[in-house]
Design a protein around this motif. Structure first.
Motif, mmCIF file in Angstrom:
data_model
loop_
_atom_site.group_PDB
_atom_site.id
_atom_site.type_symbol
_atom_site.label_atom_id
_atom_site.label_comp_id
_atom_site.label_asym_id
_atom_site.label_seq_id
_atom_site.Cartn_x
_atom_site.Cartn_y
_atom_site.Cartn_z
ATOM 1 N N ASP A 374 -0.716 -10.009 -15.531
ATOM 2 C CA ASP A 374 -1.739 -10.022 -14.483
ATOM 3 C C ASP A 374 -1.200 -10.577 -13.163
ATOM 4 O OD1 ASP A 374 -3.382 -9.015 -16.365
ATOM 5 O OD2 ASP A 374 -4.582 -10.837 -16.644
ATOM 6 N N ASN A 375 -1.483 -9.857 -12.104
ATOM 7 C CA ASN A 375 -1.019 -10.256 -10.771
ATOM 8 C C ASN A 375 -1.914 -9.598 -9.729
ATOM 9 O OD1 ASN A 375 0.483 -7.730 -9.455
ATOM 10 N ND2 ASN A 375 0.743 -7.675 -11.674
ATOM 11 N N ALA A 376 -1.825 -10.088 -8.496
ATOM 12 C CA ALA A 376 -2.726 -9.565 -7.460
ATOM 13 C C ALA A 376 -2.111 -8.419 -6.664
ATOM 14 C CB ALA A 376 -3.125 -10.697 -6.513
ATOM 15 N N ALA A 377 -0.786 -8.209 -6.751
ATOM 16 C CA ALA A 377 -0.179 -7.085 -6.028
ATOM 17 C C ALA A 377 -0.769 -5.776 -6.551
ATOM 18 C CB ALA A 377 1.338 -7.103 -6.215
ATOM 19 N N MET A 378 -1.045 -5.744 -7.844
ATOM 20 C CA MET A 378 -1.602 -4.520 -8.439
ATOM 21 C C MET A 378 -3.023 -4.268 -7.940
ATOM 22 S SD MET A 378 -2.219 -5.721 -12.398
ATOM 23 C CE MET A 378 -3.792 -6.411 -12.939
ATOM 24 N N ILE A 379 -3.739 -5.335 -7.627
ATOM 25 C CA ILE A 379 -5.116 -5.186 -7.126
ATOM 26 C C ILE A 379 -5.073 -4.643 -5.691
ATOM 27 C CG2 ILE A 379 -7.258 -6.472 -6.604
ATOM 28 C CD1 ILE A 379 -6.456 -6.119 -9.677
ATOM 29 N N ALA A 380 -4.147 -5.169 -4.906
ATOM 30 C CA ALA A 380 -4.000 -4.680 -3.529
ATOM 31 C C ALA A 380 -3.514 -3.228 -3.529
ATOM 32 C CB ALA A 380 -3.031 -5.589 -2.769
ATOM 33 N N ALA A 381 -2.643 -2.888 -4.469
ATOM 34 C CA ALA A 381 -2.127 -1.508 -4.547
ATOM 35 C C ALA A 381 -3.255 -0.526 -4.867
ATOM 36 C CB ALA A 381 -1.030 -1.423 -5.601
ATOM 37 N N ALA A 382 -4.095 -0.899 -5.821
ATOM 38 C CA ALA A 382 -5.210 -0.014 -6.195
ATOM 39 C C ALA A 382 -6.213 0.109 -5.056
ATOM 40 C CB ALA A 382 -5.889 -0.556 -7.449
ATOM 41 N N ALA A 383 -6.256 -0.909 -4.183
ATOM 42 C CA ALA A 383 -7.231 -0.900 -3.085
ATOM 43 C C ALA A 383 -6.802 0.011 -1.929
ATOM 44 C CB ALA A 383 -7.417 -2.326 -2.558
ATOM 45 N N TRP A 384 -5.532 0.335 -1.848
ATOM 46 C CA TRP A 384 -5.019 1.076 -0.684
ATOM 47 C C TRP A 384 -5.735 2.415 -0.449
ATOM 48 C CZ3 TRP A 384 -2.863 0.809 3.805
ATOM 49 C CH2 TRP A 384 -2.173 1.881 4.351
ATOM 50 N N PRO A 385 -5.804 3.320 -1.437
ATOM 51 C CA PRO A 385 -6.530 4.572 -1.162
ATOM 52 C C PRO A 385 -8.008 4.342 -0.853
ATOM 53 C CG PRO A 385 -5.718 4.530 -3.446
ATOM 54 C CD PRO A 385 -5.185 3.316 -2.771
ATOM 55 N N LYS A 386 -8.568 3.268 -1.373
ATOM 56 C CA LYS A 386 -9.978 2.955 -1.094
ATOM 57 C C LYS A 386 -10.118 2.525 0.375
ATOM 58 C CE LYS A 386 -10.426 1.153 -5.818
ATOM 59 N NZ LYS A 386 -10.632 2.343 -6.615
ATOM 60 N N LEU A 387 -9.136 1.789 0.867
ATOM 61 C CA LEU A 387 -9.156 1.391 2.281
ATOM 62 C C LEU A 387 -9.080 2.638 3.168
ATOM 63 C CD1 LEU A 387 -8.927 -0.758 4.592
ATOM 64 C CD2 LEU A 387 -6.460 -0.700 4.257
ATOM 65 N N LEU A 388 -8.160 3.537 2.830
ATOM 66 C CA LEU A 388 -7.978 4.746 3.641
ATOM 67 C C LEU A 388 -9.235 5.618 3.648
ATOM 68 C CD1 LEU A 388 -4.350 5.887 2.708
ATOM 69 C CD2 LEU A 388 -5.103 4.449 4.610
ATOM 70 N N ASN A 389 -10.006 5.528 2.560
ATOM 71 C CA ASN A 389 -11.201 6.367 2.443
ATOM 72 C C ASN A 389 -12.506 5.602 2.673
ATOM 73 O OD1 ASN A 389 -10.424 9.268 1.417
ATOM 74 N ND2 ASN A 389 -9.039 7.842 0.389
ATOM 75 N N GLY A 390 -12.382 4.391 3.174
ATOM 76 C CA GLY A 390 -13.584 3.605 3.498
ATOM 77 C C GLY A 390 -14.466 3.284 2.303
ATOM 78 N N ARG A 391 -13.847 3.139 1.121
ATOM 79 C CA ARG A 391 -14.637 2.796 -0.081
ATOM 80 C C ARG A 391 -14.763 1.268 -0.202
ATOM 81 N NH1 ARG A 391 -15.029 7.457 -3.505
ATOM 82 N NH2 ARG A 391 -14.929 9.133 -1.968
ATOM 83 N N PHE A 392 -15.716 0.718 0.519
ATOM 84 C CA PHE A 392 -15.856 -0.734 0.546
ATOM 85 C C PHE A 392 -17.005 -1.216 -0.335
ATOM 86 C CE2 PHE A 392 -14.153 0.184 4.955
ATOM 87 C CZ PHE A 392 -12.843 -0.018 4.563
#
Ligand code: KG4
Ligand code: ZN
Length: 406
Positions: A374-392
């Motif tokens: 478990d680590n937080a880099a993986m959470i930030a990685a999964a968030a990237w396409p959501k950021l690009l698509n405004g999935r907040f």
């Protein structure tokens, strides 16, 4: 921009607190890990498992220094320089998740940043792609296996034209998770918690064919599962629920029972208490098997019979995982395989899957050891396409302890 980080990269701060690791990481443009700080909780070692109340308390203690350290290590001076805060929404321990979510919400509000909710299981999958140079490659559909202490799932992951991933569960454990089986068997043999890394390190010193654990395989048009045991009649076999689609389910409780039975039949139980005491006396309860001195000491405390049992268990479990993952990949015509979760650190699993996928010319990716757990880099990685698509996520974001993926 595809090939490098721009002058003012978009930065995501990821926060993970679903179990017993408090972690924060900063990722640039969804691909470059600028920092990934993990505070592991050692308080659980004495209990042979994670104690939820202790986990929440430790997260509360760690969250502020861990996030500060992630920002400092990434060279980001101000929270307002971030593009978003991403946090694990679930699955996990309710109280533990709540610490990360409350902190992320407060930070997003104070620094006026969008908040992104991430499924922990998606994080594990994206951790693999993050490193494997597969992140933006054409690997869809991808067969993704998440094998950890809490989960054993197979997903068919598909990326749409917007870069967003969707997941379909095509297999899960019908009883224990793979890592849980490792930990329980390790405990049965008097080894420290978590037992997986110890079993993995010790397995190399035993004979993997000494105890012939078998996973009986059942193939059915609409359901498919394997169940382990030294000799299980077909009627004992737990079956996956009926579905229209083929299933690639896993089962680990049978082998755990078979190991227990073996230790009882061979009079190995008496030595367990002795070994536990000796390990404690040698301060190995909190040591890691990557420390050669600790590993040597543990080796001295195990006889050939115990080492053979460990090697045989690992041989059977990694074989079961390898066969099931490959069968699912072949069935769905996957273009690559990604394996993640704590058990992805297992050396024998890596070797077996590596050899098999190589023969099939199928790209196979595991995260590095630091991104396996478990680590937080993986959470930030999964968030990237959501950021690009405004999935907040909205202000109402809450912990989802039993959140599913697909
Ligand atoms: O993903 P993880 O850090 O936490 C969750 O469960 O979500 O996985 C931890 C699990 C533990 O059960 C641990 O014993 C197992 O992964 N594990 C291993 C190895 N390293 C960690 N199991 C087998 N072989 C390993 N090398
Ligand atoms: Zn995990």
């Amino acid at each position: 921009m595809e090939d490098g980080v721009p002058l003012h990269p978009r930065l995501i701060l990821g926060i993970e607190s679903s179990c017993d690791e408090t972690s924060a990481a900063v990722l640039a443009e969804g691909r470059t890990v600028l920092s990934n700080i993990v505070a592991s909780q050692l308080v659980h070692a004495d209990y042979g498992g994670v104690v939820p109340e202790l986990a929440s308390r430790e997260h509360l203690r760690n969250i502020v220094p861990v996030v500060r350290e992630a920002m400092r290590a990434a060279g980001v001076e101000d929270y307002r320089h971030l593009s978003a805060v991403a946090v694990t929404e679930g699955p996990g321990l309710a109280g533990a998740l709540l610490v990360g979510i409350s902190f992320a919400k407060a930070l997003a509000f104070a620094a006026d940043l969008p908040l992104i909710a991430v499924n922990h299981l998606e994080g594990h999958i994206q951790a693999v792609l993050l490193e494997a140079e597969l992140r933006f490659a054409d690997v869809s559909p991808l067969l993704a296996a998440v094998v950890s202490g809490g989960h054993s799932h197979l997903y068919l992951a598909t990326r749409d034209e917007k870069g967003l991933w969707t997941y379909r569960n095509v297999g899960r454990t019908v009883d224990d998770a793979a890592g849980e089986a490792y930990d329980k068997v390790a405990k049965l043999l008097g080894l420290p918690y978590p037992g997986g890394p110890w079993m993995d390190a010790l397995a190399a010193h035993g004979n993997p064919e000494a105890v012939p654990f078998r996973f009986a395989q059942i193939k059915h048009k609409v359901r498919r599962t394997e169940t382990p045991g030294t000799a299980s009649p077909a009627s004992d076999v737990p079956v996956a629920p009926l579905t229209d689609a083929p299933r690639f389910d896993l089962s680990f409780s049978g082998i755990k029972t078979a190991v227990r039975r073996y230790t009882e039949l061979h009079g190995m139980r008496d030595r367990v208490a002795e070994r536990e005491a000796a390990l404690r006396a040698a301060s190995l309860a909190t040591a890691k098997p990557s420390d050669p001195v600790a590993l040597n000491r543990a080796l001295q405390l195990l006889d050939a019979q115990a080492l053979d049992l460990i090697a045989s268990f690992q041989h059977a479990v990694t074989g079961h995982l390898t066969r099931t993952i490959l069968a699912a990949a072949a069935h769905f015509g996957a273009r690559a395989i990604a394996v993640s979760g704590g058990v992805a650190a297992n050396r024998e699993l890596r070797a077996k899957l590596g050899a098999a996928a190589g023969k099939l010319d199928l790209p196979l990716a595991f995260p590095s050891l630091s991104l396996s757990t478990d680590n937080a880099a993986m959470i930030a990685a999964a968030a990237w396409p959501k950021l690009l698509n405004g999935r907040f996520a909205g202000d109402a974001l809450e912990a989802s302890p039993s959140l599913r993926l697909g």
